[in-house]
Enzyme design. Sequence first.
Site, PDB file in Angstrom:
ATOM      1  N   GLY A  12     -29.447   0.088  54.015  1.00 12.66           N
ATOM      2  CA  GLY A  12     -30.496  -0.907  54.474  1.00 12.66           C
ATOM      3  C   GLY A  12     -31.940  -0.280  54.552  1.00 12.66           C
ATOM      4  N   ASN A  14     -34.100  -0.636  52.479  1.00 14.01           N
ATOM      5  CA  ASN A  14     -35.134  -1.589  52.002  1.00 14.01           C
ATOM      6  C   ASN A  14     -35.384  -2.894  53.151  1.00 14.01           C
ATOM      7  OD1 ASN A  14     -36.091  -1.664  49.022  1.00 14.01           O
ATOM      8  ND2 ASN A  14     -34.022  -0.793  48.864  1.00 14.01           N
ATOM      9  N   ASN A 101     -34.211 -10.991  44.273  1.00 14.23           N
ATOM     10  CA  ASN A 101     -33.349  -9.586  44.044  1.00 14.23           C
ATOM     11  C   ASN A 101     -34.419  -8.312  43.825  1.00 14.23           C
ATOM     12  OD1 ASN A 101     -31.113  -7.968  44.056  1.00 14.23           O
ATOM     13  ND2 ASN A 101     -30.791  -8.065  42.008  1.00 14.23           N
ATOM     14  N   HIS A 103     -33.751  -4.611  41.803  1.00 19.03           N
ATOM     15  CA  HIS A 103     -32.945  -3.901  41.035  1.00 19.03           C
ATOM     16  C   HIS A 103     -33.215  -2.436  40.767  1.00 19.03           C
ATOM     17  CE1 HIS A 103     -29.546  -3.437  38.170  1.00 19.03           C
ATOM     18  NE2 HIS A 103     -30.327  -2.969  37.388  1.00 19.03           N
ATOM     19  N   GLU A 173     -39.533   0.870  45.735  1.00 22.83           N
ATOM     20  CA  GLU A 173     -38.838  -0.198  46.284  1.00 22.83           C
ATOM     21  C   GLU A 173     -39.559  -0.635  47.706  1.00 22.83           C
ATOM     22  OE1 GLU A 173     -34.385  -0.611  44.424  1.00 22.83           O
ATOM     23  OE2 GLU A 173     -34.542   0.523  46.116  1.00 22.83           O
TER      24      GLU A 173
END
Length: 187
Positions: A12, A14, A101, A103, A173
């Site tokens: 977690g 992100n 999403n 990736h 990210e």
Amino acid sequence: MHSIVIFASGAGTNAAAIIAYFKQNGKAKVSLIVSNKADAGVLQIAEREEIPFLIINKQTLNETMLIEQLRDVKPSLIVLAGFMWKVPAAMVHAFPGKIINIHPALLPGYGGKGMYGHHVHNAVVSAKEKESGITIHYVNEVYDDGNIILQARCPVHENDSADVLANRIHKLEHFYYPRAIEFLLDA
Ligand code: GAR
């Protein structure tokens, strides 16, 4: 204020970056965290941040109920952040254009079923790619296939291990995912 739901299966990091970003700028709040793993690190983050969470599992999942629970928090966006299931088609249909999403590679390369987390970085390093990156995209019914919102690139150095590359990708990210979300909320 916008409401965001996060789906995550792992540590977690992100999710933590998104929560911290919006706590600071006040434009949105994470109103629910959904995980398919009862021992996922993201659930400790949910507890620490006092964010309601929901644990789902394939055997007992009632898709209609899940959709109801999501509708209850009126999400502007449903954000997959290291969520390792394919999202049920009924959910994709219930929230058109609202599920995104991230990736950890440059799609359409290194995507598809089985390509997640370390599998992606191992494959990129083994192929001796000179470059990798992240892809933020809309979610449709096919793995890693929806329209791309943003890609960011980083180098892959000759002696990089998958772990070293994973760290570099995580930095990208954590920077770009909250900002891409903010952009979509403002758009
Ligand atoms: C992230 O690198 C994300 O891109 C990846 O899982 C990691 C989760 O890390 N997602 C996928 O591979 C989806 N196919 P986190 O739990 O620390 O946020």
